[in-house]
Design a protein around this motif. Structure first.
Motif, mmCIF file in Angstrom:
data_model
loop_
_atom_site.group_PDB
_atom_site.id
_atom_site.type_symbol
_atom_site.label_atom_id
_atom_site.label_comp_id
_atom_site.label_asym_id
_atom_site.label_seq_id
_atom_site.Cartn_x
_atom_site.Cartn_y
_atom_site.Cartn_z
ATOM 1 N N ALA A 49 3.773 1.346 4.246
ATOM 2 C CA ALA A 49 2.497 1.392 4.976
ATOM 3 C C ALA A 49 2.600 0.875 6.419
ATOM 4 N N PRO A 50 3.287 -0.252 6.698
ATOM 5 C CA PRO A 50 3.337 -0.702 8.094
ATOM 6 C C PRO A 50 4.041 0.288 9.018
ATOM 7 N N ILE A 74 11.709 1.377 12.362
ATOM 8 C CA ILE A 74 12.792 0.437 12.046
ATOM 9 C C ILE A 74 12.256 -0.993 12.015
ATOM 10 N N ALA A 75 11.381 -1.320 12.986
ATOM 11 C CA ALA A 75 10.798 -2.680 13.015
ATOM 12 C C ALA A 75 10.051 -2.961 11.709
ATOM 13 N N ALA A 76 9.329 -1.945 11.209
ATOM 14 C CA ALA A 76 8.590 -2.128 9.943
ATOM 15 C C ALA A 76 9.557 -2.329 8.775
ATOM 16 N N THR A 77 10.662 -1.590 8.762
ATOM 17 C CA THR A 77 11.630 -1.764 7.662
ATOM 18 C C THR A 77 12.208 -3.174 7.686
ATOM 19 N N ARG A 78 12.416 -3.716 8.892
ATOM 20 C CA ARG A 78 12.991 -5.077 8.990
ATOM 21 C C ARG A 78 11.972 -6.132 8.594
ATOM 22 N N LEU A 79 10.704 -5.886 8.905
ATOM 23 C CA LEU A 79 9.639 -6.781 8.421
ATOM 24 C C LEU A 79 9.668 -6.807 6.893
#
Ligand code: UTP
Length: 234
Positions: A49-50, A74-79
């Motif tokens: 979702a993010p 990519i930023a969301a996957t790292r979060l």
């Protein structure tokens, strides 16, 4: 020590439903179980979702720059990877506290920890591809793709009631279903990223596709037991 590699679709961790808490608790227990059996684990977490929300927000301004949209994904996957890593650490697992941003670092960190958790690496593919690249690099027996459908189907079962369900299939059959190894629009993908599918086919890396919402299926696959889902081999 052998390493099991899995990608956990972001829709498992970050669906817009309440029972995601139960799922995360179940994941922590499953990881504990698998590492107690003597396996190492490398988990690659999707954006869910993010990623969709962030890419959707930015798309009105950044509409043709796919790389920029990918970086948001990519930023969301790292979060999401950070959420999983911290939850696993808190529940007593030996997890690398750093989230690797490339395959080489992930391989290196996995030498010193039972579990490495990461998200995406670079624009142009999804976390399926990252997990497949990592499984190849680590010499894993297979790469587990935990998603929100039970099997690979010949076409989308939500729109085609005649879609055929595969228990086992070849890489050739999979590549016919997922299509050419091209990056789709940021934040959108089918059952498996075609780029990852093509890397697995070339490397003769088996894939195990299963419904990761069912923690017991995921635990069984991570532990090398038989599981309900699709085996892609040969
Ligand atoms: P996901 O791996 O979650 O993509 O990465 P997905 O398969 O489209 O989403 P789910 O898991 O089915 O919900 C989210 C987005 O982040 C970018 C891509 O735009 C991808 O669609 N991404 C991710 C990259 O560009 N590179 C990566 O290594 C990982």
């Amino acid at each position: 020590m052998r390493t099991r590699v899995a990608t956990l679709g972001g829709s498992l961790l970050r669906p817009e439903v309440e029972d995601r808490h139960e799922w995360l608790i179940g994941l922590c227990k499953a990881v504990n179980d698998v590492t107690s059996s003597g396996y190492k684990l490398a988990l690659v977490i999707g954006g869910g979702a993010p990623a969709r929300e962030g890419i959707g927000l930015a798309r009105s301004i950044i509409n043709t720059n796919t790389e920029a949209l990918d970086r948001i994904g990519i930023a969301a996957t790292r979060l999401n990877a950070t959420i999983v890593a911290e939850a696993l650490i808190e529940t007593g697992n030996d997890v690398c506290p750093l989230i690797p941003t490339n395959i080489q670092d992930a391989v290196e960190y996995s030498e010193n920890h039972d579990v490495v958790v990461m998200g995406g690496t670079e624009p142009g593919h999804t976390t399926d591809t990252v997990a497949i690249q990592l499984a190849k690099e680590l010499g894993a027996e297979c790469c587990i793709i935990a998603t929100n459908v039970g099997h690979v189907y010949s076409s989308d079962p939500r729109t085609n009631e005649d879609a055929k369900k595969f228990e086992t299939m070849t890489h050739e059959e999979l590549s016919e279903i997922v299509g050419p190894a091209e990056h789709q629009n940021a934040g959108r993908s089918g059952v498996i990223d075609p780029i990852g599918a093509s890397i697995a086919k070339e490397a003769l890396l088996n894939l195990a596709v299963l419904d990761g919402r069912d923690i017991e299926r995921l635990r069984a696959a991570l532990n090398g037991e038989s599981f309900e889902g699709t085996n892609v081999e040969g």
